[in-house]
Enzyme design. Structure first.
Site, mmCIF file in Angstrom:
data_model
loop_
_atom_site.group_PDB
_atom_site.id
_atom_site.type_symbol
_atom_site.label_atom_id
_atom_site.label_comp_id
_atom_site.label_asym_id
_atom_site.label_seq_id
_atom_site.Cartn_x
_atom_site.Cartn_y
_atom_site.Cartn_z
ATOM 1 N N HIS A 2 40.170 30.606 46.374
ATOM 2 C CA HIS A 2 39.354 31.790 46.043
ATOM 3 C C HIS A 2 38.215 31.315 45.120
ATOM 4 O O HIS A 2 38.164 31.670 43.948
ATOM 5 C CB HIS A 2 40.243 32.834 45.363
ATOM 6 C CG HIS A 2 39.654 34.200 45.292
ATOM 7 N ND1 HIS A 2 38.483 34.551 45.924
ATOM 8 C CD2 HIS A 2 40.086 35.329 44.654
ATOM 9 C CE1 HIS A 2 38.223 35.823 45.681
ATOM 10 N NE2 HIS A 2 39.164 36.315 44.914
ATOM 11 N N ARG B 35 31.931 38.945 38.695
ATOM 12 C CA ARG B 35 31.954 38.681 40.126
ATOM 13 C C ARG B 35 30.570 38.981 40.721
ATOM 14 O O ARG B 35 30.052 38.240 41.549
ATOM 15 C CB ARG B 35 33.021 39.536 40.822
ATOM 16 C CG ARG B 35 34.456 39.212 40.429
ATOM 17 C CD ARG B 35 34.876 37.883 40.982
ATOM 18 N NE ARG B 35 34.700 37.830 42.424
ATOM 19 C CZ ARG B 35 35.573 38.306 43.322
ATOM 20 N NH1 ARG B 35 36.705 38.830 42.919
ATOM 21 N NH2 ARG B 35 35.344 38.213 44.630
ATOM 22 N N GLN C 249 35.826 33.603 42.882
ATOM 23 C CA GLN C 249 36.471 34.162 41.685
ATOM 24 C C GLN C 249 36.364 33.176 40.513
ATOM 25 O O GLN C 249 36.124 33.556 39.373
ATOM 26 C CB GLN C 249 37.944 34.457 41.990
ATOM 27 C CG GLN C 249 38.735 34.949 40.804
ATOM 28 C CD GLN C 249 38.364 36.362 40.372
ATOM 29 O OE1 GLN C 249 38.322 37.263 41.201
ATOM 30 N NE2 GLN C 249 38.076 36.545 39.095
ATOM 31 N N CYS D 62 42.346 37.710 37.688
ATOM 32 C CA CYS D 62 41.365 37.994 38.743
ATOM 33 C C CYS D 62 41.452 39.435 39.234
ATOM 34 O O CYS D 62 40.500 39.946 39.810
ATOM 35 C CB CYS D 62 41.553 37.023 39.909
ATOM 36 S SG CYS D 62 43.125 37.211 40.769
ATOM 37 N N ASP E 207 48.168 35.360 37.960
ATOM 38 C CA ASP E 207 47.774 36.121 39.151
ATOM 39 C C ASP E 207 49.032 36.818 39.658
ATOM 40 O O ASP E 207 50.147 36.491 39.229
ATOM 41 C CB ASP E 207 47.196 35.149 40.210
ATOM 42 C CG ASP E 207 46.697 35.864 41.468
ATOM 43 O OD1 ASP E 207 46.415 37.080 41.396
ATOM 44 O OD2 ASP E 207 46.596 35.203 42.524
ATOM 45 N N ARG F 284 36.667 36.997 54.232
ATOM 46 C CA ARG F 284 37.996 36.978 53.582
ATOM 47 C C ARG F 284 39.012 36.968 54.709
ATOM 48 O O ARG F 284 39.089 37.925 55.480
ATOM 49 C CB ARG F 284 38.164 38.216 52.703
ATOM 50 C CG ARG F 284 39.602 38.429 52.266
ATOM 51 C CD ARG F 284 39.749 39.458 51.179
ATOM 52 N NE ARG F 284 39.276 38.936 49.909
ATOM 53 C CZ ARG F 284 39.569 39.470 48.727
ATOM 54 N NH1 ARG F 284 40.342 40.535 48.647
ATOM 55 N NH2 ARG F 284 39.096 38.945 47.619
HETATM 56 N N1 NVA Z 1 46.488 35.622 45.095
HETATM 57 C C1 NVA Z 1 45.954 36.931 45.371
HETATM 58 C C2 NVA Z 1 44.557 37.056 44.864
HETATM 59 C C3 NVA Z 1 43.963 38.433 45.010
HETATM 60 C C4 NVA Z 1 42.551 38.506 44.559
HETATM 61 C C5 NVA Z 1 46.035 37.207 46.863
HETATM 62 O O1 NVA Z 1 45.744 36.292 47.658
HETATM 63 O O2 NVA Z 1 46.388 38.322 47.245
HETATM 64 N N1 CP Z 2 39.904 39.440 42.576
HETATM 65 C C1 CP Z 2 39.579 39.879 43.790
HETATM 66 O O1 CP Z 2 39.161 39.123 44.673
HETATM 67 O O2 CP Z 2 39.683 41.232 43.955
HETATM 68 P P1 CP Z 2 39.620 42.015 45.320
HETATM 69 O O3 CP Z 2 40.846 41.647 46.118
HETATM 70 O O4 CP Z 2 39.647 43.470 44.925
HETATM 71 O O5 CP Z 2 38.366 41.671 46.057
#
Ligand code: NVA
Ligand code: CP
Length: 309
Positions: A129, A291, A132, A263, A223, A102
């Site tokens: 992502h 997930r 997800q 998500c 989101d 990540r």
């Molecule tokens: N768009 C959000 C998704 C979190 C799972 C982010 O990148 O923070």
């Molecule tokens: N939706 C998602 O990826 O959650 P986290 O940021 O908690 O991993």
């Protein structure tokens, strides 16, 4: 060997195959049949950003598959102190069997993967992502909507939106994206998705009109308005996203059997009202649990592909 960096790299058949594997692995897990599909395999999990679901689902998932997960916060490894991605990738991939990352940049993720000797999984970047979306698709299928998918995404044109564009384009369903002006999706990603959609028959509708996007949709989703790393823009974004909260009035416009997906993490009274969140909590938390099952399937699939060669 295959990586899981974006759904763009997968055919419709492969996405369906991974989803079917997720359905069967989930069934086995529910029946307490924990088949050790990946005995003694190690998954390196590099996190440059926070996570609840991604970390817990991968760590639990690899354990249930008979392997072990290594949590590597970028603050604790030399990557966070400037060791090059190319070196980090060559070192870690010489010791583990699969890597999940990540990070902030799809480009850096791709660079990491290009040096890796083992499959690399995108655990979220600035652009996509995809893991997800595999959980979201599994949830849609479980809700009996597989043959009637009309998705309305209302909110920020971000990594989730881009992933929805790719899933819709690949699978050939209708996706309506409504973002405020100035928060539209990435032009290049949209262009790619439209090109893929031509083949699959997907309908991708982009607008700044949440109400018409939601009208008759069978899946409504959103989101956060403030993704990780955008905290400084919070005040401005809250103003700019006025009228984009998915509330009961908006949901009334959707199909009567519509589900709501998120998500997570969710910010009540911003992108979704508390009322809508609580009403659809069963869908949302089923999506979160998925997930685990979807990612177990992704890991097993990638591991099998590696063995094929
Ligand atoms: N768009 C959000 C998704 C979190 C799972 C982010 O990148 O923070
Ligand atoms: N939706 C998602 O990826 O959650 P986290 O940021 O908690 O991993």
């Amino acid at each position: 060997m295959r990586h899981f960096l974006t759904l763009k790299d997968f055919t419709q058949e492969e996405i369906i195959e991974i989803n079917e594997l997720a359905i069967s692995i989930k069934k086995e897990t529910k029946e307490k049949v924990m088949k050790k599909y990946m005995p003694n395999k190690t998954l390196g999990m590099i996190f440059e950003k926070s996570s609840t679901r991604t970390r817990v689902s991968f760590e639990t998932g690899i354990y249930q598959l008979g392997g072990v997960g290594l949590f590597l916060s970028s603050n604790d490894i030399q990557l966070g102190r400037g060791e090059p991605i190319s070196d980090t990738s060559r070192v870690i991939s010489s010791m583990v069997d699969m890597i999940m990352i990540r990070n902030d940049s799809q480009k850096e993720l791709e660079e990491f993967a290009s040096y890796s000797k083992v499959p690399v999984i995108n655990g979220l970047t600035d652009k996509f992502h995809p893991i997800q979306l595999m959980a979201d698709y599994l949830t849609i299928c479980e809700c009996g909507l597989k043959n009637n998918i009309i998705v309305a995404y209302v909110g920020d044109g971000n990594n989730m939106t881009h992933s929805w564009l790719m899933l819709a384009a690949k699978l050939g369903f209708e996706l309506r994206v409504a973002t405020p002006k100035g928060y539209e999706v990435d032009k290049k990603i949209l262009k790619d998705a439209l090109k893929i959609a031509k083949k699959s028959g997907a309908k991708l509708i982009i607008s700044n009109d949440p109400k018409s996007a939601i009208k008759g949709a069978t899946v409504v989703t959103t989101d956060t308005w403030v993704s990780m790393g955008q905290e400084e823009e919070k005040e401005k974004r809250i103003k700019d996203f006025k009228g984009y909260m998915v509330d009961a009035k908006m949901m009334k416009l959707a199909h009567k059997k519509a589900i709501f997906l998120h998500c997570l993490p969710a910010y009540r009274e911003y992108e979704v009202s508390t009322e809508v969140f609580e009403k659809y909590a069963p869908n949302i938390f089923a999506e979160a649990e998925n997930r685990l099952h979807a990612q177990k399937a992704i890991m097993v699939w990638l591991d099998r592909k590696r063995d094929e060669k």
